[in-house]
Design a protein around this motif. Structure first.
Motif, PDB file in Angstrom:
ATOM      1  N   ARG A   5       1.899  34.304  12.081  1.00  0.00           N
ATOM      2  CA  ARG A   5       2.477  35.285  11.159  1.00  0.00           C
ATOM      3  C   ARG A   5       2.447  36.707  11.729  1.00  0.00           C
ATOM      4  N   GLU A   6       1.461  36.972  12.564  1.00  0.00           N
ATOM      5  CA  GLU A   6       1.365  38.301  13.179  1.00  0.00           C
ATOM      6  C   GLU A   6       2.620  38.621  14.003  1.00  0.00           C
ATOM      7  N   ALA A   7       3.279  37.569  14.512  1.00  0.00           N
ATOM      8  CA  ALA A   7       4.510  37.784  15.289  1.00  0.00           C
ATOM      9  C   ALA A   7       5.572  38.460  14.430  1.00  0.00           C
ATOM     10  N   LEU A   8       5.560  38.173  13.122  1.00  0.00           N
ATOM     11  CA  LEU A   8       6.537  38.794  12.214  1.00  0.00           C
ATOM     12  C   LEU A   8       6.269  40.295  12.077  1.00  0.00           C
ATOM     13  N   ILE A   9       4.987  40.649  12.048  1.00  0.00           N
ATOM     14  CA  ILE A   9       4.619  42.066  11.938  1.00  0.00           C
ATOM     15  C   ILE A   9       5.084  42.804  13.191  1.00  0.00           C
ATOM     16  N   GLU A  10       4.810  42.209  14.350  1.00  0.00           N
ATOM     17  CA  GLU A  10       5.211  42.824  15.628  1.00  0.00           C
ATOM     18  C   GLU A  10       6.741  42.956  15.698  1.00  0.00           C
ATOM     19  N   ALA A  11       7.430  41.895  15.299  1.00  0.00           N
ATOM     20  CA  ALA A  11       8.896  41.898  15.387  1.00  0.00           C
ATOM     21  C   ALA A  11       9.498  42.916  14.415  1.00  0.00           C
ATOM     22  N   ASP A  12       8.931  43.010  13.206  1.00  0.00           N
ATOM     23  CA  ASP A  12       9.413  44.008  12.228  1.00  0.00           C
ATOM     24  C   ASP A  12       9.379  45.411  12.833  1.00  0.00           C
TER      25      ASP A  12
END
Ligand code: PBG
Length: 311
Positions: A216-223
């Motif tokens: 899920r952290e990948a979503l934060i980075e991508a955002d």
């Protein structure tokens, strides 16, 4: 015939970016021990390699410099020296092959005497904001050399926006940014660090690269990267992170790239050398799986071999 007709996924040479390692000695050519079949090339050989690849249909290249220890320092000064061999070679490549798409990496490690992507203080801590200044100068120097895609792989916070502003302020609005959005602290980068002789002198990269346990952290980075103006989002490594590729593909409209990294190449190449698996089939299946998971673009050391096999 029907099997081919209903096949859901096809990999083509248009999908591929071929990473290349540039040596300072123009006539140099040295195989990477841990990557059988992959060579570090001086500019003379590199121009020939690019010419051959273009004929085979591979038109995009990510060029990394192999920097002699004597040129390295704490602040990675050579990374933004327009007279350095890497930058002059990039200009030569773009002049000879304006049709080629050239990508470069933005991170301090190849030029850093500490072997880290950012500035290291006396306590071994990475200084995020001070590093941004170096990264900005590095990206601008590469853009001035005519580079098409800038690839920040350093994982410092705020770097995509910082680099985008500097590029825009200097008239490089057309230069794209492919952000290493979800870059994990991975064991699979080992052979790459052999190729560039860029392994960290102490510590590891866990304070700035992502924990392999986190999806899920990948979503934060991508955002953050989308907000800051990235043109492409990248997941790295690829094969052990197919779920992350799918996650980003399902959640973003931007093109998704995946980096089929050095260790993933090395495993297949080494097993094939021993006769333990068939290199061509393992390569095709790897690339197909990465594309099936959702990657629009694949950075892979197999690019030329794949293209040759398609002929
Ligand atoms: C530099 C960088 C690395 C890779 C691409 N850019 C190494 C690292 O982060 O340690 C790895 C590529 C590969 O393994 O093929 N920051």
């Amino acid at each position: 015939m029907i099997r081919a007709m209903v096949e859901e996924t096809k990999v083509t040479t248009d999908d591929l970016i071929f990473p290349l390692f540039l040596l300072e000695d123009p006539k140099g050519k040295i195989e990477v021990n841990s990557m059988p079949g992959i060579y570090r090339l001086g500019i003379d050989h590199m121009l020939k390699e690019i010419e051959e690849c273009l004929k085979l249909g591979v038109a995009a290249f990510d060029i990394f410099p192999v920097v002699n220890e004597a040129h390295k320092d704490k602040m990675a000064t050579k990374s933004h020296d327009s007279g350095f061999f890497y930058i002059t070679a990039l200009k030569e490549v773009k002049k000879r092959f304006p049709e080629a798409c050239i990508m470069t990496d933005v991170a301090m490690d190849p030029y850093s005497s500490d072997g880290h992507d950012g500035i290291v203080d006396e306590n071994g801590k990475i200084l995020n904001d001070e590093t941004l200044e170096v990264l900005g100068k590095m990206a601008l120097t590469q853009a001035e050399a005519g580079i098409d895609i800038i690839g920040p792989s350093d994982m410092m916070d705020g770097r995509v926006g910082y680099i985008r502003d500097i590029l825009d302020d200097n008239g490089f609005t057309e230069t794209s940014i492919m952000s290493y959005s979800a870059k994990y602290a991975s064991a699979f980068y080992g052979p790459f660090r052999d190729a560039l002789d860029s392994a960290p002198k102490s510590g590891d990269k866990k304070t700035y690269q992502m924990n392999p346990a986190n999806q899920r952290e990948a979503l934060i980075e991508a955002d953050l990267d989308v907000e800051e103006g990235a043109d492409f989002l990248m997941v790295k490594p690829a094969l052990a992170y197919l779920d992350v590729i799918k996650l980003l593909k399902d959640n973003y409209e931007l093109p998704i790239a995946a980096y089929n990294v050095s260790g993933e190449y090395a495993m297949v190449a080494a097993a094939a050398e021993k006769g333990w698996l068939d290199k061509t089939s393992a390569m095709n299946e790897s690339l197909l799986s990465i594309k099936r998971a959702g990657a629009d673009i694949i950075l892979t050391y197999f690019a030329k071999e794949f293209a040759k096999n398609k002929q």
